[in-house]
Design a protein around this motif. Structure first.
Motif, PDB file in Angstrom:
ATOM      1  N   ARG A  62       0.834  -1.193   0.000  1.00  0.00           N
ATOM      2  CA  ARG A  62       0.000   0.000   0.000  1.00  0.00           C
ATOM      3  C   ARG A  62       0.869   1.244   0.000  1.00  0.00           C
ATOM      4  O   ARG A  62       2.006   1.228   0.459  1.00  0.00           O
ATOM      5  CB  ARG A  62      -0.915   0.011   1.221  1.00  0.00           C
ATOM      6  N   ASP A  63       0.325   2.339  -0.531  1.00  0.00           N
ATOM      7  CA  ASP A  63       1.036   3.614  -0.494  1.00  0.00           C
ATOM      8  C   ASP A  63       1.106   4.115   0.944  1.00  0.00           C
ATOM      9  O   ASP A  63       0.266   3.772   1.783  1.00  0.00           O
ATOM     10  CB  ASP A  63       0.313   4.653  -1.346  1.00  0.00           C
ATOM     11  N   ARG A  64       2.095   4.963   1.185  1.00  0.00           N
ATOM     12  CA  ARG A  64       2.145   5.626   2.492  1.00  0.00           C
ATOM     13  C   ARG A  64       0.872   6.457   2.678  1.00  0.00           C
ATOM     14  O   ARG A  64       0.425   7.139   1.764  1.00  0.00           O
ATOM     15  CB  ARG A  64       3.355   6.544   2.568  1.00  0.00           C
ATOM     16  N   GLU A  65       0.319   6.377   3.870  1.00  0.00           N
ATOM     17  CA  GLU A  65      -0.898   7.128   4.157  1.00  0.00           C
ATOM     18  C   GLU A  65      -0.683   8.033   5.366  1.00  0.00           C
ATOM     19  O   GLU A  65       0.038   7.680   6.299  1.00  0.00           O
ATOM     20  CB  GLU A  65      -2.065   6.177   4.427  1.00  0.00           C
ATOM     21  N   GLY A  66      -1.330   9.190   5.318  1.00  0.00           N
ATOM     22  CA  GLY A  66      -1.232  10.121   6.432  1.00  0.00           C
ATOM     23  C   GLY A  66      -2.029   9.628   7.619  1.00  0.00           C
ATOM     24  O   GLY A  66      -3.212   9.344   7.493  1.00  0.00           O
ATOM     25  N   VAL A  67      -1.370   9.552   8.754  1.00  0.00           N
ATOM     26  CA  VAL A  67      -2.011   9.082   9.982  1.00  0.00           C
ATOM     27  C   VAL A  67      -2.440  10.260  10.838  1.00  0.00           C
ATOM     28  O   VAL A  67      -3.566  10.302  11.339  1.00  0.00           O
ATOM     29  CB  VAL A  67      -1.045   8.171  10.765  1.00  0.00           C
ATOM     30  N   SER A  68      -1.522  11.225  10.993  1.00  0.00           N
ATOM     31  CA  SER A  68      -1.815  12.391  11.823  1.00  0.00           C
ATOM     32  C   SER A  68      -0.882  13.519  11.429  1.00  0.00           C
ATOM     33  O   SER A  68       0.279  13.277  11.094  1.00  0.00           O
ATOM     34  CB  SER A  68      -1.632  12.055  13.306  1.00  0.00           C
ATOM     35  N   CYS A  69      -1.406  14.751  11.465  1.00  0.00           N
ATOM     36  CA  CYS A  69      -0.625  15.924  11.107  1.00  0.00           C
ATOM     37  C   CYS A  69      -0.869  17.054  12.102  1.00  0.00           C
ATOM     38  O   CYS A  69      -1.932  17.103  12.742  1.00  0.00           O
ATOM     39  CB  CYS A  69      -0.992  16.389   9.695  1.00  0.00           C
ATOM     40  N   ILE A  70       0.109  17.962  12.191  1.00  0.00           N
ATOM     41  CA  ILE A  70      -0.006  19.096  13.102  1.00  0.00           C
ATOM     42  C   ILE A  70       0.541  20.338  12.414  1.00  0.00           C
ATOM     43  O   ILE A  70       1.575  20.285  11.737  1.00  0.00           O
ATOM     44  CB  ILE A  70       0.722  18.811  14.437  1.00  0.00           C
ATOM     45  N   SER A  71      -0.155  21.453  12.587  1.00  0.00           N
ATOM     46  CA  SER A  71       0.241  22.682  11.909  1.00  0.00           C
ATOM     47  C   SER A  71       1.416  23.343  12.607  1.00  0.00           C
ATOM     48  O   SER A  71       1.727  23.063  13.765  1.00  0.00           O
ATOM     49  CB  SER A  71      -0.944  23.651  11.866  1.00  0.00           C
TER      50      SER A  71
END
Length: 122
Positions: free
Chosen positions: A43-52
């Motif tokens: 599977r492609d890398r997927e975004g789990v969590s992000c922070i501004s």
């Protein structure tokens, strides 16, 4: 390109916790929104969590909401991912990269670090 170094992964049982760390080298973290991305074979890398970078706006994938918490310490140039109540489906290699927070996607083709392996298994 930004260069991150990830650490903190390991082998844990379902229900246990881990805290991942992501250190940015050579640049100040202060100006960058950052995400944790997970790689699973096939599977492609997927975004789990992000922070501004500015107001600590956060994003969580539905699969981790209520279990993972992202935070940052600009003084230490570090982004953390607290992972609680881990499940087998959380297994994968976790990477950091500069990201757009709204949908937790890559901002530009990154220079991927080595990542840190998380394995959740009984």
């Amino acid at each position: 390109q930004l260069q991150f170094e990830e650490s903190g992964g390991g082998l844990v049982q379902p229900g246990e916790s881990l805290r991942l760390s992501c250190v940015l080298s050579r640049w100040s973290l202060l100006y960058y929104s950052v995400g944790w991305f997970r790689q699973v074979p096939g599977r492609d890398r997927e975004g789990v969590s992000c922070i501004s970078s500015t107001d600590d706006t956060t994003y969580y994938d539905d699969s981790v909401k209520g279990r993972f918490t992202i935070s940052r310490d600009n003084a230490k140039n570090t982004v953390y991912l607290q992972m609680d109540n881990l499940k087998p489906e959380d297994t994968g290699i976790y990477y950091c990269a500069e990201a757009w927070v709204s949908l937790c996607t890559l901002k530009s083709p990154p220079s991927w670090g080595h990542g840190t392996q998380v394995t959740v298994s009984s």
